[in-house]
Scaffold this active site. Structure first.
Site, PDB file in Angstrom:
ATOM      1  N   LYS A  96       0.796  -1.236   0.000  1.00 44.26           N
ATOM      2  CA  LYS A  96       0.000   0.000   0.000  1.00 44.26           C
ATOM      3  C   LYS A  96       0.823   1.278   0.000  1.00 44.26           C
ATOM      4  CE  LYS A  96      -3.474  -0.977  -0.586  1.00 44.26           C
ATOM      5  NZ  LYS A  96      -3.868  -1.612  -1.892  1.00 44.26           N
ATOM      6  N   HIS A 121       6.885  -7.529  -2.156  1.00 50.29           N
ATOM      7  CA  HIS A 121       6.725  -6.747  -0.926  1.00 50.29           C
ATOM      8  C   HIS A 121       7.726  -7.215   0.140  1.00 50.29           C
ATOM      9  CE1 HIS A 121       3.254  -4.628  -2.283  1.00 50.29           C
ATOM     10  NE2 HIS A 121       2.385  -5.597  -2.159  1.00 50.29           N
ATOM     11  N   THR A 130       1.285  -0.010  -7.259  1.00 47.27           N
ATOM     12  CA  THR A 130       0.614  -0.017  -8.554  1.00 47.27           C
ATOM     13  C   THR A 130       0.945   1.264  -9.328  1.00 47.27           C
ATOM     14  OG1 THR A 130      -1.136  -1.100  -7.309  1.00 47.27           O
ATOM     15  CG2 THR A 130      -1.619  -0.572  -9.605  1.00 47.27           C
ATOM     16  N   TRP A 131       1.045   2.337  -8.575  1.00 53.42           N
ATOM     17  CA  TRP A 131       1.372   3.636  -9.173  1.00 53.42           C
ATOM     18  C   TRP A 131       2.760   3.590  -9.829  1.00 53.42           C
ATOM     19  CZ3 TRP A 131       1.696   8.716  -5.782  1.00 53.42           C
ATOM     20  CH2 TRP A 131       1.730   9.822  -6.630  1.00 53.42           C
ATOM     21  N   LYS A 184       7.458  -7.632  -9.237  1.00 54.56           N
ATOM     22  CA  LYS A 184       7.001  -6.940  -8.023  1.00 54.56           C
ATOM     23  C   LYS A 184       7.217  -7.816  -6.793  1.00 54.56           C
ATOM     24  CE  LYS A 184       2.498  -6.217  -5.799  1.00 54.56           C
ATOM     25  NZ  LYS A 184       1.045  -6.066  -5.965  1.00 54.56           N
ATOM     26  N   MET A 205      -5.757   6.552 -13.225  1.00 57.26           N
ATOM     27  CA  MET A 205      -5.549   5.155 -12.826  1.00 57.26           C
ATOM     28  C   MET A 205      -6.804   4.568 -12.188  1.00 57.26           C
ATOM     29  SD  MET A 205      -1.537   4.868 -11.787  1.00 57.26           S
ATOM     30  CE  MET A 205      -1.786   3.273 -11.047  1.00 57.26           C
ATOM     31  N   SER A 262      -4.336   2.896   4.612  1.00 55.39           N
ATOM     32  CA  SER A 262      -4.567   2.240   3.323  1.00 55.39           C
ATOM     33  C   SER A 262      -4.549   0.714   3.485  1.00 55.39           C
ATOM     34  CB  SER A 262      -3.491   2.688   2.328  1.00 55.39           C
ATOM     35  OG  SER A 262      -3.723   2.135   1.067  1.00 55.39           O
ATOM     36  N   GLY A 312       2.138   2.490  -2.735  1.00 53.68           N
ATOM     37  CA  GLY A 312       2.098   3.090  -4.069  1.00 53.68           C
ATOM     38  C   GLY A 312       2.698   2.172  -5.126  1.00 53.68           C
TER      39      GLY A 312
HETATM   40  P1  A3P Z   1      -5.066   4.819  -0.522  1.00 57.12           P
HETATM   41  O1  A3P Z   1      -5.684   3.594   0.035  1.00 57.12           O
HETATM   42  O2  A3P Z   1      -4.482   5.725   0.517  1.00 57.12           O
HETATM   43  O3  A3P Z   1      -5.944   5.553  -1.471  1.00 57.12           O
HETATM   44  P2  A3P Z   1      -0.482  -0.297  -3.605  1.00 57.12           P
HETATM   45  O4  A3P Z   1      -0.525  -0.155  -5.078  1.00 57.12           O
HETATM   46  O5  A3P Z   1       0.896  -0.395  -3.029  1.00 57.12           O
HETATM   47  O6  A3P Z   1      -1.398  -1.359  -3.141  1.00 57.12           O
HETATM   48  O7  A3P Z   1      -0.991   1.077  -2.984  1.00 57.12           O
HETATM   49  C1  A3P Z   1      -2.320   1.478  -3.090  1.00 57.12           C
HETATM   50  C2  A3P Z   1      -2.409   2.888  -2.590  1.00 57.12           C
HETATM   51  O8  A3P Z   1      -1.813   3.779  -3.561  1.00 57.12           O
HETATM   52  C3  A3P Z   1      -3.845   3.356  -2.410  1.00 57.12           C
HETATM   53  O9  A3P Z   1      -3.791   4.358  -1.394  1.00 57.12           O
HETATM   54  C4  A3P Z   1      -4.120   3.945  -3.788  1.00 57.12           C
HETATM   55  O10 A3P Z   1      -5.222   4.813  -3.841  1.00 57.12           O
HETATM   56  C5  A3P Z   1      -2.803   4.678  -4.028  1.00 57.12           C
HETATM   57  N1  A3P Z   1      -2.569   4.989  -5.436  1.00 57.12           N
HETATM   58  C6  A3P Z   1      -2.648   4.146  -6.481  1.00 57.12           C
HETATM   59  N2  A3P Z   1      -2.416   4.810  -7.639  1.00 57.12           N
HETATM   60  C7  A3P Z   1      -2.181   6.100  -7.293  1.00 57.12           C
HETATM   61  C8  A3P Z   1      -1.894   7.291  -8.050  1.00 57.12           C
HETATM   62  N3  A3P Z   1      -1.810   7.265  -9.363  1.00 57.12           N
HETATM   63  N4  A3P Z   1      -1.745   8.444  -7.362  1.00 57.12           N
HETATM   64  C9  A3P Z   1      -1.822   8.473  -6.017  1.00 57.12           C
HETATM   65  N5  A3P Z   1      -2.102   7.387  -5.258  1.00 57.12           N
HETATM   66  C10 A3P Z   1      -2.278   6.211  -5.888  1.00 57.12           C
END
Ligand code: A3P
Length: 306
Positions: free
Chosen positions: A56, A117, A60-61, A115, A241, A147, A58
């Site tokens: 959590k 963790h 996926t980002w 990927k 996204m 998150s 970021g």
């Molecule tokens: P929140 O639950 O605070 O919204 P992961 O990909 O590691 O599982 O992380 C998911 C978290 O990253 C979620 O946080 C999600 O909304 C946030 N996230 C995913 N894409 C994002 C983006 N493009 N910009 C900002 N936050 C993003």
């Protein structure tokens, strides 16, 4: 695995919530622990890129950013498959017939982006032996914890989170999947002095995505055209996204991720933790984290300047 109608789920109609098992003193989900030898023996290739994060933070980002940079800013190429197919998640061993992350990775042609963790000390040694480039993203503990709590609620494969108070207690004592946030961010911070690791922060990405995307391209040795940068910024913005089925996990059936409980793309901000933490909880977390963070020299931002 790809769409909700995908037959690769076979007769699978539900999954069991994981339980935690310790591996090397770190709590992992039972599926990772049961397949530990396979995971530890994973054979990295020299041109693999590894994306590593605490859950959590970021993941996926940064995955979508890396793919856009690699695909020269072509969103159609990035739409070739859901993010979990484009970049296999090594530490995931789902129930049959869904293939394990390592199996997907093994059958993938190079160059691969993968990927994990895992904390630095539990990374399969072949990544160090092959001197693979690794991108790590860290996120402040408070937003990360909130998150992670909501993710436990919606992801039917995660352990039961209990109440927020119970979950936070477990988070602070490292009794959550992939262990202590503090050990994770500090362990990778130390590792970056010995290995080719780009250490990024969620808060920096939020503050100035173009600046951070530049760092990614530079680290990967990719010459970034202005137009590619602009398209990457646009394509990886939170709202883009959130609306992108290849990035928002809506391709998974609701018996795995129930987005009606909490969407995968939930808030996407810095400072959302203030809606969940009590003042006492926030102070408790500061108190627990401060000594080790100070010693390591790591600093986190819990909000961005307006
Ligand atoms: P929140 O639950 O605070 O919204 P992961 O990909 O590691 O599982 O992380 C998911 C978290 O990253 C979620 O946080 C999600 O909304 C946030 N996230 C995913 N894409 C994002 C983006 N493009 N910009 C900002 N936050 C993003």
């Amino acid at each position: 695995m790809g769409t909700k109608e995908d037959s690769s789920y076979g007769s699978l109609k539900s999954i069991k919530r994981a339980v935690l098992v310790e591996v090397g003193g770190v709590h992992l989900t039972n599926d990772s622990a049961e397949n530990w030898d396979t995971l530890w023996g994973f054979k990295a290739r020299p041109d693999d890129i590894l994306i590593s994060t605490y859950p959590k933070a970021g993941t996926t980002w940064i995955q979508e950013i890396v793919d856009m940079v690699q695909q020269e800013g072509d969103p159609h190429k990035c739409a070739r498959a859901p993010i979990y197919e484009r970049m296999p998640f090594l530490d995931m061993f789902p129930p049959e017939p869904i293939p394990a992350g390592v199996s997907k990775a093994e059958s993938m042609p190079s160059p691969r982006t993968l990927k994990t963790h895992l904390p630095a000390q539990l990374i399969p040694p072949s990544f160090w032996e092959q001197n693979c480039k690794i991108i790590y993203v860290a996120r402040n503990a408070k937003d990360n914890a909130v998150s992670y709590f909501h993710f436990h609620r919606m992801n039917q494969g995660m352990p039961e989170p209990g109440t927020w108070d119970q979950f936070l207690e477990n988070f602070l004592t490292g009794k959550v999947a992939w262990g202590s946030w503090l050990d994770h961010v500090c362990g990778w911070w130390e590792a970056k002095d010995r290995h080719p690791i780009l250490y990024l922060f969620y808060e920096d990405m939020k503050e100035d995505p173009a600046r951070e995307i530049h760092k990614v391209a530079q680290f990967l040795g990719i010459d970034l055209q202005e137009s590619v940068l602009n398209k990457t910024v646009q394509h990886t913005a939170f709202e883009s996204m959130k609306a992108n089925p290849m990035a928002n996990y809506s391709t998974l059936p609701s018996f795995i991720m129930d987005q009606a409980v909490s969407p995968f793309m939930r808030a996407g901000t810095v400072g959302n933790w203030k809606k969940q933490f009590t003042i006492a909880q926030s102070e408790q977390l500061d108190h627990i984290c401060a000594p080790k963070l100070q010693k390591s020299g790591l600093t986190f931002r819990y909000q961005l300047e307006a």
